[in-house]
Design a protein around this motif. Structure first.
Motif, PDB file in Angstrom:
ATOM      1  N   GLU A 118      -4.241   6.850   5.092  1.00  0.00           N
ATOM      2  CA  GLU A 118      -5.072   6.014   4.225  1.00  0.00           C
ATOM      3  C   GLU A 118      -4.833   4.531   4.510  1.00  0.00           C
ATOM      4  O   GLU A 118      -5.782   3.738   4.538  1.00  0.00           O
ATOM      5  N   ILE A 119      -3.581   4.169   4.737  1.00  0.00           N
ATOM      6  CA  ILE A 119      -3.268   2.765   5.043  1.00  0.00           C
ATOM      7  C   ILE A 119      -3.919   2.361   6.359  1.00  0.00           C
ATOM      8  O   ILE A 119      -4.499   1.280   6.467  1.00  0.00           O
ATOM      9  N   GLY A 120      -3.842   3.247   7.361  1.00  0.00           N
ATOM     10  CA  GLY A 120      -4.479   2.973   8.646  1.00  0.00           C
ATOM     11  C   GLY A 120      -5.969   2.760   8.500  1.00  0.00           C
ATOM     12  O   GLY A 120      -6.552   1.863   9.116  1.00  0.00           O
ATOM     13  N   GLU A 121      -6.583   3.575   7.645  1.00  0.00           N
ATOM     14  CA  GLU A 121      -8.015   3.450   7.405  1.00  0.00           C
ATOM     15  C   GLU A 121      -8.345   2.142   6.682  1.00  0.00           C
ATOM     16  O   GLU A 121      -9.273   1.422   7.055  1.00  0.00           O
ATOM     17  N   ILE A 122      -7.561   1.821   5.648  1.00  0.00           N
ATOM     18  CA  ILE A 122      -7.806   0.605   4.868  1.00  0.00           C
ATOM     19  C   ILE A 122      -7.645  -0.643   5.735  1.00  0.00           C
ATOM     20  O   ILE A 122      -8.475  -1.551   5.707  1.00  0.00           O
ATOM     21  N   LEU A 123      -6.563  -0.684   6.520  1.00  0.00           N
ATOM     22  CA  LEU A 123      -6.280  -1.866   7.330  1.00  0.00           C
ATOM     23  C   LEU A 123      -6.944  -1.828   8.706  1.00  0.00           C
ATOM     24  O   LEU A 123      -6.850  -2.777   9.471  1.00  0.00           O
ATOM     25  N   LEU A 141       0.814  -1.215   0.000  1.00  0.00           N
ATOM     26  CA  LEU A 141       0.000   0.000   0.000  1.00  0.00           C
ATOM     27  C   LEU A 141       0.851   1.271   0.000  1.00  0.00           C
ATOM     28  O   LEU A 141       0.526   2.232  -0.699  1.00  0.00           O
ATOM     29  N   LYS A 142       1.947   1.283   0.741  1.00  0.00           N
ATOM     30  CA  LYS A 142       2.765   2.498   0.846  1.00  0.00           C
ATOM     31  C   LYS A 142       3.754   2.618  -0.308  1.00  0.00           C
ATOM     32  O   LYS A 142       3.776   3.615  -1.027  1.00  0.00           O
ATOM     33  N   ASP A 143       4.607   1.620  -0.465  1.00  0.00           N
ATOM     34  CA  ASP A 143       5.729   1.746  -1.393  1.00  0.00           C
ATOM     35  C   ASP A 143       5.365   1.434  -2.842  1.00  0.00           C
ATOM     36  O   ASP A 143       5.989   1.972  -3.756  1.00  0.00           O
ATOM     37  N   LEU A 144       4.389   0.587  -3.071  1.00  0.00           N
ATOM     38  CA  LEU A 144       4.048   0.230  -4.439  1.00  0.00           C
ATOM     39  C   LEU A 144       2.833   0.984  -4.965  1.00  0.00           C
ATOM     40  O   LEU A 144       2.753   1.292  -6.145  1.00  0.00           O
TER      41      LEU A 144
END
Length: 186
Positions: free
Chosen positions: A153-158, A143-146
């Motif tokens: 956003e990652i915190g929300e998704i996961l 999610l972050k590097d690719l």
């Protein structure tokens, strides 16, 4: 426009849902591909995640972005499948890796065989290392590097705190560096 499609999809309109997800198909596939490690599983998981999303639409409360909600479903679908298999993700099929490398080579117009070989080796090493990470580690790296998402956003998704995102990402990047050093030294 998207909010109207979401409302109609929540009401059960299949055509509206199909229109709604059309712009997300590529991202859904990319997440599934990075989580699963191969094309065939990525296609299956993408399709399964979209079916789950359609069935879950009545429960979508519009409290978060649709994309965040959808990507969470994709990641959870992939994690569930990996848990069922109780095995590590398989690395890329050699034929697919060669096809991707060939396409990239043709696009770059680089005729230097050494550069082509080095790029292929680095890509294979990265795929192998990424596949050795835990599901949680792979999720944050993908999610972050690719895919370029922010920590928020990652915190929300996961559905995890930002501090957890940062620590998982830091730990996973360290593990990737170590794995790549070992693989490239061989």
């Amino acid at each position: 426009m998207e909010s109207k499609l979401i409302e109609k999809s929540i009401a059960g309109d299949v055509k509206s849902f199909e229109q709604l997800i059309q712009s997300y198909n590529r991202y859904v596939y990319n997440i599934a591909y990075r989580m699963m490690g191969n094309e065939e599983d990525a296609k299956d998981m993408s399709q399964e995640a979209l079916i789950k999303a359609y069935k879950a639409m009545p429960g979508f409360k519009m409290e978060s972005q649709f994309s965040t909600w959808l990507y969470r479903i994709v990641i959870n679908t992939c994690k569930d499948e990996l848990r069922k298999r109780k095995e590590h993700i398989l690395s890329l099929d050699e034929e697919i890796a060669e096809r991707i490398t060939l396409e990239q080579t043709l696009e770059s117009n680089s005729g230097d065989p050494l550069m082509i070989y080095e790029k292929k080796e680095m890509k294979n090493a990265l795929d192998d290392a990424l596949n050795k990470l835990s599901d949680e580690g792979r999720s944050v790296v993908v999610l972050k590097d690719l895919l370029g998402y922010t920590y928020e956003e990652i915190g929300e998704i996961l559905q995890i705190p930002i501090g957890t995102v940062r620590s998982r990402l830091n730990r996973s990047r360290s593990t990737l560096r170590m794995l790549l050093k070992v693989q490239l030294a061989e």
